[in-house]
Design an enzyme around this catalytic site. Sequence first.
Site, mmCIF file in Angstrom:
data_model
loop_
_atom_site.group_PDB
_atom_site.id
_atom_site.type_symbol
_atom_site.label_atom_id
_atom_site.label_comp_id
_atom_site.label_asym_id
_atom_site.label_seq_id
_atom_site.Cartn_x
_atom_site.Cartn_y
_atom_site.Cartn_z
ATOM 1 N N HIS A 121 -2.713 -0.836 -3.098
ATOM 2 C CA HIS A 121 -4.050 -0.032 -2.992
ATOM 3 C C HIS A 121 -3.917 1.216 -3.573
ATOM 4 O O HIS A 121 -3.082 2.005 -3.461
ATOM 5 C CB HIS A 121 -4.195 0.100 -1.551
ATOM 6 C CG HIS A 121 -4.395 -0.707 -0.387
ATOM 7 N ND1 HIS A 121 -4.182 -0.718 0.916
ATOM 8 C CD2 HIS A 121 -5.100 -2.017 -0.550
ATOM 9 C CE1 HIS A 121 -4.392 -2.038 1.370
ATOM 10 N NE2 HIS A 121 -5.206 -2.548 0.323
ATOM 11 N N ASP A 178 -4.591 -4.724 6.050
ATOM 12 C CA ASP A 178 -4.813 -5.648 5.173
ATOM 13 C C ASP A 178 -3.893 -6.603 4.602
ATOM 14 O O ASP A 178 -2.667 -6.110 4.519
ATOM 15 C CB ASP A 178 -5.178 -4.699 3.802
ATOM 16 C CG ASP A 178 -5.889 -5.509 2.698
ATOM 17 O OD1 ASP A 178 -6.621 -6.584 2.933
ATOM 18 O OD2 ASP A 178 -5.744 -5.064 1.480
ATOM 19 N N SER A 226 0.785 -1.080 -0.081
ATOM 20 C CA SER A 226 0.051 0.000 0.169
ATOM 21 C C SER A 226 0.674 1.247 0.109
ATOM 22 O O SER A 226 1.568 1.414 -0.891
ATOM 23 C CB SER A 226 -0.977 -0.017 1.435
ATOM 24 O OG SER A 226 -1.951 0.938 1.340
#
Length: 366
Positions: A209, A305, A182
Amino acid sequence: MIRVLVVDDSLVMRKAISRIFEQADDTTVVDTATNGEAGVEKARRLEPDVVTMDVEMPKMNGIEAVRHIMEASPRPILMLSSLTEKGAEVTMEAMRAGAADFLSKGASSATLRANDVEEKLLGKVRALADSNARLFREDGPSPAETASLTGSREASSSSSPTSSGTDTATKGSYELAVIGVSTGGPMALQHVIPALPAAFPLPIAIVQHMPAQFTRSLADRLDSLSELAVAEAEDGMLLEPGRVVVAAGDRHLTVERREGALTTRTPAEPAGDSHRPSVNVLFRSAVEACREDVLTLVMTGMGKDGLEGARRIQDDGGTVYVQDEDTSVVYGMPRAVAEAGLADATFPLDDLPDAMQKAAGAPARP
């Protein structure tokens, strides 16, 4: 208090962005700048914790300002850009120059109040201010090293030690490599993927992301730098050695086995995951398709995540590597996996390509 420098040529935007930080309990605006040239000077003189940077400005644009700041007074820079194809391209260029992350601000101050942009802005600035990455410390790398970390095609031969030994947990038999990343990911991926040889024997599936307009730009950039073929994921792509797929923004990426072959799916569901694309969704599907034959990397990023997906991979006998704290722009996702005891080994960014090659039995790149 987190000290923020706001750089934007629009008076309306400067006021709107500043208002968000001044209304929060833990952030304050140390100053604003109307162009990149003034932003560079104020970043050097005021030493803010985080800089928010517009892209298109007079005198010096945001990309050039990022380069100058990262050379003279390195610190986390958050790009604020438009959700357009052009905005995606210039934002990727700014991140190659050393910017840590980006956020779409839309075209007006009203857009900042919509779609949780205010909370996203504060969340990203808080994470970047807490960053322990060596890029942003006084004892960090030289400008030449920074350039290497932002996209050098040459593989690093770093001698820095791993937090856990490089000989740890290599099964020697995998079908697939999966990567979750991310904040700071574009910079990190541009260091890892181009360093892998054309003969790397595993297909690679990546969740980064990002919004939809940005993932294609990232995939195209990685493809231009790499010996491997890199593309944004589409439904039904064959996952075979030499191919890297990057999840499309606003779609999940999953792996299925069809007639013995691994293929991609790009569903919109499940909608309940905190991210789309979701690292957990990719990891869970990899386990279901390949069981224990999954090589996993969890790299720099905010949040958790990938934690539950890594747990599934570990439970089924797969291998999980994480990026170390010192080279992560934000040590959130790797920390969650490491602190849960799910990491087989921890590696600095420089050592991840070599670790992947050793685990997969690939020949070293010349």
